[in-house]
Structures are given as C-alpha cells and as structure tokens.
Design an enzyme around this catalytic site. Structure first.
Site, PDB file in Angstrom:
ATOM      1  CD  GLU A 123      71.516  16.129 -28.731  1.00  0.00           C
ATOM      2  OE1 GLU A 123      70.502  15.845 -29.402  1.00  0.00           O
ATOM      3  OE2 GLU A 123      72.420  15.345 -28.480  1.00  0.00           O
TER       4      GLU A 123
ATOM      5  CD  GLU B 202      60.355  22.365 -29.759  1.00  0.00           C
ATOM      6  OE1 GLU B 202      61.070  23.368 -29.563  1.00  0.00           O
ATOM      7  OE2 GLU B 202      60.733  21.199 -29.513  1.00  0.00           O
TER       8      GLU B 202
ATOM      9  CB  CYS C 128      63.314  17.495 -27.975  1.00  0.00           C
ATOM     10  SG  CYS C 128      64.179  16.068 -27.329  1.00  0.00           S
TER      11      CYS C 128
ATOM     12  CE  LYS D 173      72.565  28.880 -18.441  1.00  0.00           C
ATOM     13  NZ  LYS D 173      71.297  28.647 -17.731  1.00  0.00           N
TER      14      LYS D 173
HETATM   15  P1  NAD Z   1      66.149  27.232 -24.037  1.00  0.00           P
HETATM   16  O1  NAD Z   1      66.820  27.279 -25.366  1.00  0.00           O
HETATM   17  O2  NAD Z   1      65.254  28.326 -23.665  1.00  0.00           O
HETATM   18  O3  NAD Z   1      67.251  27.134 -22.882  1.00  0.00           O
HETATM   19  C1  NAD Z   1      68.225  26.126 -22.870  1.00  0.00           C
HETATM   20  C2  NAD Z   1      69.423  26.605 -22.082  1.00  0.00           C
HETATM   21  O4  NAD Z   1      70.044  27.664 -22.793  1.00  0.00           O
HETATM   22  C3  NAD Z   1      69.088  27.144 -20.702  1.00  0.00           C
HETATM   23  O5  NAD Z   1      70.056  26.713 -19.778  1.00  0.00           O
HETATM   24  C4  NAD Z   1      69.180  28.650 -20.911  1.00  0.00           C
HETATM   25  O6  NAD Z   1      69.480  29.354 -19.731  1.00  0.00           O
HETATM   26  C5  NAD Z   1      70.310  28.737 -21.907  1.00  0.00           C
HETATM   27  N1  NAD Z   1      70.388  29.998 -22.667  1.00  0.00           N
HETATM   28  C6  NAD Z   1      69.367  30.790 -23.067  1.00  0.00           C
HETATM   29  N2  NAD Z   1      69.852  31.852 -23.739  1.00  0.00           N
HETATM   30  C7  NAD Z   1      71.204  31.723 -23.779  1.00  0.00           C
HETATM   31  C8  NAD Z   1      72.268  32.501 -24.337  1.00  0.00           C
HETATM   32  N3  NAD Z   1      72.053  33.634 -24.996  1.00  0.00           N
HETATM   33  N4  NAD Z   1      73.545  32.050 -24.185  1.00  0.00           N
HETATM   34  C9  NAD Z   1      73.801  30.900 -23.528  1.00  0.00           C
HETATM   35  N5  NAD Z   1      72.835  30.133 -22.973  1.00  0.00           N
HETATM   36  C10 NAD Z   1      71.547  30.532 -23.099  1.00  0.00           C
HETATM   37  O7  NAD Z   1      65.414  25.803 -23.978  1.00  0.00           O
HETATM   38  P2  NAD Z   1      64.505  25.189 -22.809  1.00  0.00           P
HETATM   39  O8  NAD Z   1      63.230  25.923 -22.773  1.00  0.00           O
HETATM   40  O9  NAD Z   1      65.303  25.062 -21.556  1.00  0.00           O
HETATM   41  O10 NAD Z   1      64.283  23.702 -23.353  1.00  0.00           O
HETATM   42  C11 NAD Z   1      63.298  23.372 -24.266  1.00  0.00           C
HETATM   43  C12 NAD Z   1      63.898  23.219 -25.654  1.00  0.00           C
HETATM   44  O11 NAD Z   1      64.923  22.236 -25.627  1.00  0.00           O
HETATM   45  C13 NAD Z   1      62.892  22.712 -26.675  1.00  0.00           C
HETATM   46  O12 NAD Z   1      63.063  23.420 -27.876  1.00  0.00           O
HETATM   47  C14 NAD Z   1      63.257  21.253 -26.849  1.00  0.00           C
HETATM   48  O13 NAD Z   1      62.875  20.673 -28.074  1.00  0.00           O
HETATM   49  C15 NAD Z   1      64.743  21.316 -26.693  1.00  0.00           C
HETATM   50  N6  NAD Z   1      65.288  20.007 -26.316  1.00  0.00           N
HETATM   51  C16 NAD Z   1      65.972  19.302 -27.274  1.00  0.00           C
HETATM   52  C17 NAD Z   1      66.465  18.036 -26.977  1.00  0.00           C
HETATM   53  C18 NAD Z   1      67.218  17.226 -28.003  1.00  0.00           C
HETATM   54  O14 NAD Z   1      67.836  16.233 -27.623  1.00  0.00           O
HETATM   55  N7  NAD Z   1      67.201  17.592 -29.269  1.00  0.00           N
HETATM   56  C19 NAD Z   1      66.256  17.500 -25.700  1.00  0.00           C
HETATM   57  C20 NAD Z   1      65.558  18.266 -24.746  1.00  0.00           C
HETATM   58  C21 NAD Z   1      65.084  19.524 -25.079  1.00  0.00           C
END
Ligand code: NAD
Length: 515
Positions: free
Chosen positions: A285, A415, A319, A204
């Site tokens: 992550e 963040e 991130c 997804k």
């Molecule tokens: P997000 O948490 O909003 O979404 C991530 C994913 O989770 C999406 O596919 C979303 O549809 C899904 N999701 C949302 N709610 C859900 C639920 N209730 N159940 C299951 N899935 C759900 O994050 P984003 O905006 O896509 O990405 C940005 C974030 O990702 C930032 O906080 C960034 O720091 C983090 N990030 C971390 C790393 C790392 O390696 N630590 C790498 C890249 C991004």
C-alpha cells in the site's frame, strides 16, 4: 455464535467523562515517557550496542521511547525463529487463531485511550484522530477474526466422481513493514491478518513510532501468541527492514509506506536469493495524490467542509488526504474563498489540548520537506492561506493553500504528505475529471456534484481505489470501504475488505476417489 461485525464507535469528546478519561490516559503516558525498551526475538528480550530515540513532535526535546537499534543479524534471527514456529502455528485451528484476535480487540477496547494517548505524544495526532486510529485497529481485529472463520470453510467446488475440496493454507513467514502515520491501525491490521491466516511474522514499525508499535506487540504477547510466531524489531528500514525482505526464508512482505520504498521492495521481492524456494509475494500500500472535484452545481459549503477536513486532518499526513482541490471555473473563486475561511479558523497547536485541530508534522525531515514544497508553491501558484512554520518549538506548519496551481506542476503531481493543498482550476466538468485522473497514483478521490449523470460518469471514469461522492475522501471504515489503490498507490490490496485475507493465503485442491 459470533455477533455480526460492527464498527467500533468513535469517542464522543463533548462528554465530560470521556474528556476526563482521555486526560487521565495522557497523564499515564506522560508518566511512562523516556523508557528504554527491547527488541523481542523468538520470545526473548534482546538489546543492542546502539540505541535510537523517538521524540514528541510538539516538543522534540521530549524523548518518548528509547530502543536498541535492531541489526541485520537480529532481523535474520527473527525470520528464522518465525520459520521454525511456522509449522505448529499453521496447524493451529482457525477458530483458536481467531479467538486471539477477539481477545486482542477486547484488550485494545478496554484501554483504548491509553493507546490513543501514545499517538498524541509520539506522532502528534489530535484526540479525535488518535481515537479513530485505535478504533480502526479494534475493527481490524474484529473483522479479520470473523473473516478467518469464513475462510476456514474453504472454497465451494463442483463434486464429480471424486469427493472434491479446496482449502486455504498459509504462506509462511511474513515481513510486516509499517508506516508511522497510522502507527497502530495499519501495523495491527497487517500483523493480525497475517497471523490469523496461520502465518508467522516479524514486525517492524516505522522509526518515528516505535513505542506505539512496541505497545501493540506487548498485547500480542499478553493474549498468548506463542513464542516465535511474532517477533519485534526496532530497526532502520534500510538495515533490519531490508534484511527481513531479503532473507530466503521470508515468504511474503506486507508493506505500507511510500512509493519509493514500495518500488524498491517490489524489485527485491523479484530477486531470488540462494536458498529461496518460492516467489515472494508483496502486498504493498503506497502513496497518493488524492483529488476532490467540485462541479458547477455542487453544494459549495459541503464541498468546502469536505476539502478542509480531508486536506488538514492529521496535518495532511494521510495517504488518503486531499492534496488537490479541482474546481470547475464557474465556482472556483467561491469555493476557494470558503475553503480559505474554514482553513483560517483551524486551531494549530499542541494536540494534547482537546481544542486543537492541527498538530505538528511528525518529524524533522518531514517538516523540512513540506516547507520546501511551500516555497515551490510560491513559484507554481499563489499562497493564499498559511505559508510557513507556526510557533518556535515543535514541527508545526500552518495549514497552507496554494491557488492557481497548474495541473502538471509538481505541487499537483507529487505526494507532499503535509498540510498543503493545491487549488486547480478546471475549464468544465470533463476537464476536471481529466485533471483528477492525471497522476501516477490512484488511491482516493471525491466528487461534489448534484448532477446524476456526472456522478454516474465519475463512478465509471474516476480511476481510484476509493471513490467518495458528495463526502470527504478520508475516513475509510473497515468492512464498509475496503481500502487500497491502483498504479503507484500499490497492489490494491483492499485492507478491511472480504478479499484481504486471501492475500496471506494459498489454496489447496484435494480430490479423493470415492471407493
Ligand atoms: P516509508 O516508505 O518511508 O517507510 C515505511 C516503512 O518502510 C518504514 O517502516 C521504514 O522503516 C521501511 N523501510 C524504509 N526503507 C526500507 C527498505 N529499504 N527495506 C525495507 N523497509 C524499508 O513511509 P512512511 O514515511 O513511514 O509513511 C508515509 C507513506 O506511507 C506515504 O507515502 C503514505 O501515502 C503511505 N501510506 C500509504 C497507505 C495506503 O494504505 N496506501 C497508508 C498509510 C501510509
């Protein structure tokens, strides 16, 4: 015989042939904008009653892709298909599974600019950032394929009166839940790690980057992953994503995204539902609040260059992005001045223009949230560069620096995930390190210093998963810098490192009595 792993080189866009090839890829992608796609469940193209679109953040009136919104029922069927496909896939030899990853890497490499060009259009990456994302996806395939061949040998164990062995075996069905900021590399990395170890998956992508996710999924189909081994759902996190996580036949969740969602998934994975026969494993992550410390005797120009590259690369939406510059008082004004000068020289604009440094942020919610943080910055500190929207069309925000932010202020703790950098003054080296460690996150960090004792102390005390000394805090390379952090930054899964595949496996010890 497989050649040793080498990182995929980045494209040299000073070469006219490379520039021309990228322009052609952008044209090809432009010719495919606005198409309607399907979900793919158990090998079948599946549509839906309602649709979602993704948009070009440089000009949101442009539709990039149109997708049937996957329902909870679609997600359920995808998990069940993956579970049905699991036994045969788990029995497929490691070498055959690894071979598909090598093939995937070849195909990505062959059409590299095409995938990068989709990232320019769908998430607003500039050429170099998009190229880096594709290179990382290729690296994940190449690296995990080699790692799989190593894991295939099992573990060394002591021999006794029995013949003793210990093997790695897969877990089962994995929910692969990806973010939009590395829409190819991270989606690809989590997916291929799960597949090469013999698991089956439901993939997804995040809502803003569905087309890139779908293009990657097409490659999985083309190289020959069997039907049902991987399904694709374009769904909302709280509907399709939540169902993928909750389903009793889901065995593990590989998630990259925000702290808030990661914590929710941790709770959900800990809740046992009827029909569930295992403890769900979560590989998560999450976010960061990464700091670069500048010591009194540092090379200030190198520090300023590292801060600007880490803070504003891909508009600060990494991130690993530097969102806090923590500078010792004696050099604070000098570093601030140098960082302001470099920031003001950045070109903000359409990322399809190769001279652009800073493109748009990826979506409307993101745009509004970042502007709110900038307003907060006016209260918590002094806005000394940028400070607002750039242009009238698209989600462009000026690279913004807020000086004199208190270390416990929201701007220093939360963040933001945008082009906003907080400058924090530290009394001395010790104070700087304390400030650097004073967040709930622990993802990346950097120190600029010429003092060997301070660098040695940072190695011990700077509590981050990825520490960089005298260089920027972004740009981890597969194989060289296993990536992942502590505390609210996640489960420290170390993507691109030698322990990563172990997260998708369990071990089986076998003792055979010698007769
Ligand atoms: P997000 O948490 O909003 O979404 C991530 C994913 O989770 C999406 O596919 C979303 O549809 C899904 N999701 C949302 N709610 C859900 C639920 N209730 N159940 C299951 N899935 C759900 O994050 P984003 O905006 O896509 O990405 C940005 C974030 O990702 C930032 O906080 C960034 O720091 C983090 N990030 C971390 C790393 C790392 O390696 N630590 C790498 C890249 C991004």
């Amino acid at each position: 015989m497989v050649a040793p792993f080498k990182n995929e080189p980045f494209t040299d866009f000073t070469r006219p042939d490379a520039r021309e090839a990228f322009e052609e890829a952008l044209e090809r992608v432009d010719g495919e904008l606005g198409r309607t796609y399907t979900n793919v469940i158990d090998g079948e193209r599946v549509s839906s009653a309602s649709f979602v679109e993704t948009h070009d953040p440089s000009d949101p009136s442009i539709v990039v892709g149109r997708f049937p919104l996957a329902t909870a029922e679609d997600a359920r069927r995808a998990v069940e298909a993956a579970d049905d496909a699991f036994p045969a896939w788990a029995d497929t030899p490691w070498a055959d599974r690894a071979h598909l990853l090598f093939e995937l890497a070849d195909r990505l490499r062959r059409d590299k600019h095409y995938y990068s060009a989709w990232m320019v259009r769908e998430v607003g990456k500039n050429w170099a950032e998009a190229d880096g994302d594709t290179a990382e996806a290729i690296d994940f395939c190449e690296y995990y394929a080699r790692e799989a061949l190593r894991y295939a040998k099992g573990l060394p164990v002591v021999q006794t009166e029995d013949h003793n062995e210990c093997h790695y075996i897969p877990l089962g069905v994995g929910a692969i839940i990806a973010p939009w900021n590395f829409p190819l590399a991270i989606l690809c990395g989590m997916t291929v790690a799960a597949l090469v170890t013999g698991n089956t998956v439901v993939v997804k992508p995040a809502e803003p980057s569905l087309t890139i996710g779908r293009k990657f999924f097409e490659l999985l189909e083309q190289v020959g992953f069997p039907r049902g081994v991987a399904s694709f759902v374009a769904g909302q996190g709280r509907v399709a994503g939540a169902e993928m996580v909750a389903h009793p036949r889901t065995r593990f969740v590989a998630f990259t995204g925000s702290k808030e969602v990661g914590l929710r998934l941790a709770e959900q994975c800990g809740r046992t539902v009827p029909g569930q026969r295992w403890i769900k494993r979560l590989v998560a992550e999450m976010g960061g609040k990464d700091g670069i410390v500048v010591d009194a005797n540092a090379d200030l120009d190198a520090a300023a260059a590292g801060i600007v590259a880490s803070a504003f690369g891909f508009q600060g939406q990494k991130c690993s992005a530097c969102s806090r510059a923590i500078v010792v008082a004696s050099v604070y004004d000098a570093v601030l001045e140098k960082v302001i000068a470099r920031t003001k020289a950045l070109k903000v604009g359409d990322p399809s223009d190769p001279t652009t440094n800073v493109g748009p942020v990826t979506g409307k919610d993101q745009f509004d949230k970042i502007l709110e943080y900038i307003e907060l910055g006016r209260k918590e500190g002094r806005v000394v560069a940028g400070g607002g929207r750039a242009g009238d069309v698209g989600y462009f925000i000026e690279p913004t620096i807020v000086a004199d932010v208190p270390p416990t202020g929201r701007l220093a703790q939360e963040e933001i995930f945008g082009p906003v950098l907080a400058f924090i003054k530290a009394a001395d080296w010790k104070d700087a390190l304390d400030i650097a460690n004073n967040t709930e996150f622990g993802l990346t960090g950097a120190v600029y210093s010429k003092d060997a004792n301070h660098l040695a102390e940072a190695k011990k005390r700077f509590y981050v998963g990825n520490l960089y000394l005298n260089r920027k805090c972004t740009g981890a390379l597969v194989g060289a810098h296993p990536f992942g952090g502590y505390d609210m930054s996640g489960t420290c899964s170390k993507a691109g490192g030698p322990d990563y595949l172990g997260l998708f496996l369990q071990q089986k010890s076998i003792a055979t009595r010698r007769i």
